[in-house]
Design an enzyme around this catalytic site. Structure first.
Site, short mmCIF file in Angstrom:
data_model
loop_
_atom_site.label_atom_id
_atom_site.label_comp_id
_atom_site.label_asym_id
_atom_site.label_seq_id
_atom_site.Cartn_x
_atom_site.Cartn_y
_atom_site.Cartn_z
N ARG A 28 0.50 -1.08 0.10
CA ARG A 28 -0.04 0.12 -0.27
C ARG A 28 0.84 0.87 -0.21
O ARG A 28 0.68 2.35 -0.65
CB ARG A 28 -1.06 -0.03 1.11
CG ARG A 28 -1.38 -1.11 0.90
CD ARG A 28 -2.60 -0.95 2.69
NE ARG A 28 -3.37 -2.24 3.11
CZ ARG A 28 -4.19 -2.41 4.24
NH1 ARG A 28 -3.73 -1.38 4.81
NH2 ARG A 28 -4.88 -3.39 4.45
N GLU B 51 -10.52 -0.22 -5.39
CA GLU B 51 -11.41 0.90 -4.18
C GLU B 51 -9.86 1.32 -4.46
O GLU B 51 -8.80 1.69 -4.20
CB GLU B 51 -11.54 -0.13 -3.23
CG GLU B 51 -12.20 0.95 -2.17
CD GLU B 51 -12.30 -0.18 -1.16
OE1 GLU B 51 -13.59 0.49 -0.31
OE2 GLU B 51 -11.35 -0.66 -0.46
#
Length: 464
Positions: free
Chosen positions: A92, A159
């Site tokens: 991430r 997302e």
């Protein structure tokens, strides 16, 4: 794989070198369209048409074999409509070398699947091992490389956004930077659309997951959706986190189509999504399952296209496969035609909806109507006319303080510089019993702490 006219030549060259192994755009589209399973967009459209809420779990582990086994277990055990690959924290944050090292030496130390480290071929193995489409969930302020690998792997939903995947998660990432990175993701999504593949882009209205005010959740989702639509994205999911008051939550879900009509281009598909309660969960299984079913009924009553489920192990740590299966099966019961008799107070929903639409208009219109909406977003967060409560980021002021009223609905106790009308401010303060101003900061902090623990308190698992 995908070229983007917005990026400078140096950035394009670096991306090309890093991703030289990726398949072509044509191959990526061909793989997704010829798998024999629907895309996420197909599932959402069918869900709305059939008025049945699609079911999707959360899941992600570090090892490839373990992730493969987990997805297969969930697919066969609960027959969800969509499956998830949740990405680890190193990936991430762009720490690809560390994610690669751990994937090879200690995958159990990762809190999700390191897709970039494992590579798109292994990603395809995951996608091809199950009978339903796959969404990538993560939390990255810069998801460009992850997006390219995810699309090559065959995922058909991705997302996040430049606000919702920055401010709740990161301390020092400038908002202008994350917005620019996510603009590239949306432009690549537009490239895929023009090549024949519609990829769903979901926006994370949950934010910090702590007493999220509905109008802020929806405002940020609508702003991210508008930025994405400007780059050619045609399938948008605006998600909202269950707060716990049915009338308020149903109103928020029903607001999504109306807000889409007001702020998004004609022809763009917009789907409301409910995330089951993201806050402090009850510890006892019976109580947790009651909350799960409550969320599923809320999704049905609100007309959600999709429900992202929780498990009875939420208060205990990362849930195992069986807990995920049990949570999905329980949530799916809410789709039963035997429950057609379950209704919600229509008058209360309409009242909440009217106020909510007005509040979102107050927050969104100045930004979306600006000549440069992305720059307007940065300015709005700088001056507090947009905000995220309990944000980790120094680029959000964090001046907003939400509490629950007597019915459990989330209201604004402190609004900071949010440009809400006087009537809205009065309604929130009156509902919280703050109209006379006779309260201290300590009293508010104690109240917020109590309200964060709302469901454990409701079930008698914590103090009054």
């Amino acid at each position: 794989m995908i070229r983007d006219a917005h990026r400078p030549a140096a950035a394009l060259l670096a991306a090309d070198i890093a991703d030289a192994d990726l398949p072509s755009l044509a191959d990526t589209v061909r793989h997704a369209r010829t798998r024999g399973t629907p895309t996420v967009r197909d599932v959402l459209a069918r869900s709305v048409g059939d008025r049945v809420v699609a079911i999707q779990p959360r899941c992600g582990v570090g090892g490839h074999t373990e992730m493969l086994e987990l997805l297969r277990a969930l697919d066969t055990g609960a027959q969800p409509d969509i499956l998830t690959v949740t990405i680890d924290s190193h990936t991430r944050l762009g720490r690809f070398e560390e994610a690669t090292r751990l994937a090879a030496t200690d995958p159990a130390a990762l809190n999700g699947y390191p897709l970039v480290a494992h590579g798109w071929r292994r990603g395809r193995e995951l996608v091809e091992s199950v009978s339903v489409p796959v969404e990538i969930r993560h939390g990255s302020p810069d998801a460009r490389r992850l997006f390219r690998v995810a699309m090559a792997a065959g995922a058909t939903s991705f997302e996040g956004g430049g606000i919702s995947y920055n401010l709740p998660y990161c301390k020092d990432v400038p908002l202008a930077e994350s917005l620019a990175h996510w603009r590239e993701v949306d432009a690549m999504t537009g490239d895929l659309e023009r090549a024949g593949l519609t990829v769903d882009r979901e926006f994370f209205g949950t934010l910090t997951g702590v007493l999220t005010p509905p109008s802020l959740s929806l405002a940020i989702g609508v702003i991210e959706a508008a930025l994405a639509a400007a780059e050619g994205v045609t399938c948008l999911s605006v998600s909202y986190p269950q707060g716990g008051n049915v009338a308020q939550d149903v109103a928020a879900l029903r607001a999504v189509p109306e807000l889409a009509r007001r702020y998004l281009p004609a022809g763009v598909e917009v789907y409301p999504v409910l995330h089951e309660f993201m806050g402090v969960f009850p510890a006892r299984r019976a109580h947790a399952e009651q909350l799960i079913f409550h969320g599923a009924l809320t999704a049905r009553l609100g007309g959600a296209a999709k429900l992202v489920t929780k498990t009875h192990q939420e208060a205990l740590g990362i849930p195992d496969a069986q807990a995920n299966i049990d949570g999905m099966r329980l949530a799916a019961v809410a789709n039963s035609p035997l429950l057609d008799f379950v209704t919600v107070d229509a008058e209360r929903v309409e009242e909440e909806l009217a106020w909510l639409l007005d509040e979102v208009d107050d927050l969104v219109a100045p930004v979306v109507g600006a000549a440069d909406p992305a720059r307007a977003v940065v300015a709005a967060f700088a001056d507090g006319t947009l905000d995220v409560p309990f944000s980790a980021s120094r680029y959000a002021r964090g001046d907003v303080l939400p509490c629950r009223d007597a019915s459990g609905a989330v209201r604004y106790a402190v609004t900071g510089a949010l440009p809400l009308s006087r009537a809205a401010l009065k309604r929130h303060r009156d509902g919280l019993g703050l109209a006379d101003g006779a309260h201290s900061l300590r009293t508010l902090v104690e109240r917020v702490t109590r309200d964060i623990n709302h469901f454990p308190r409701l079930f008698g698992e914590s103090g009054p």
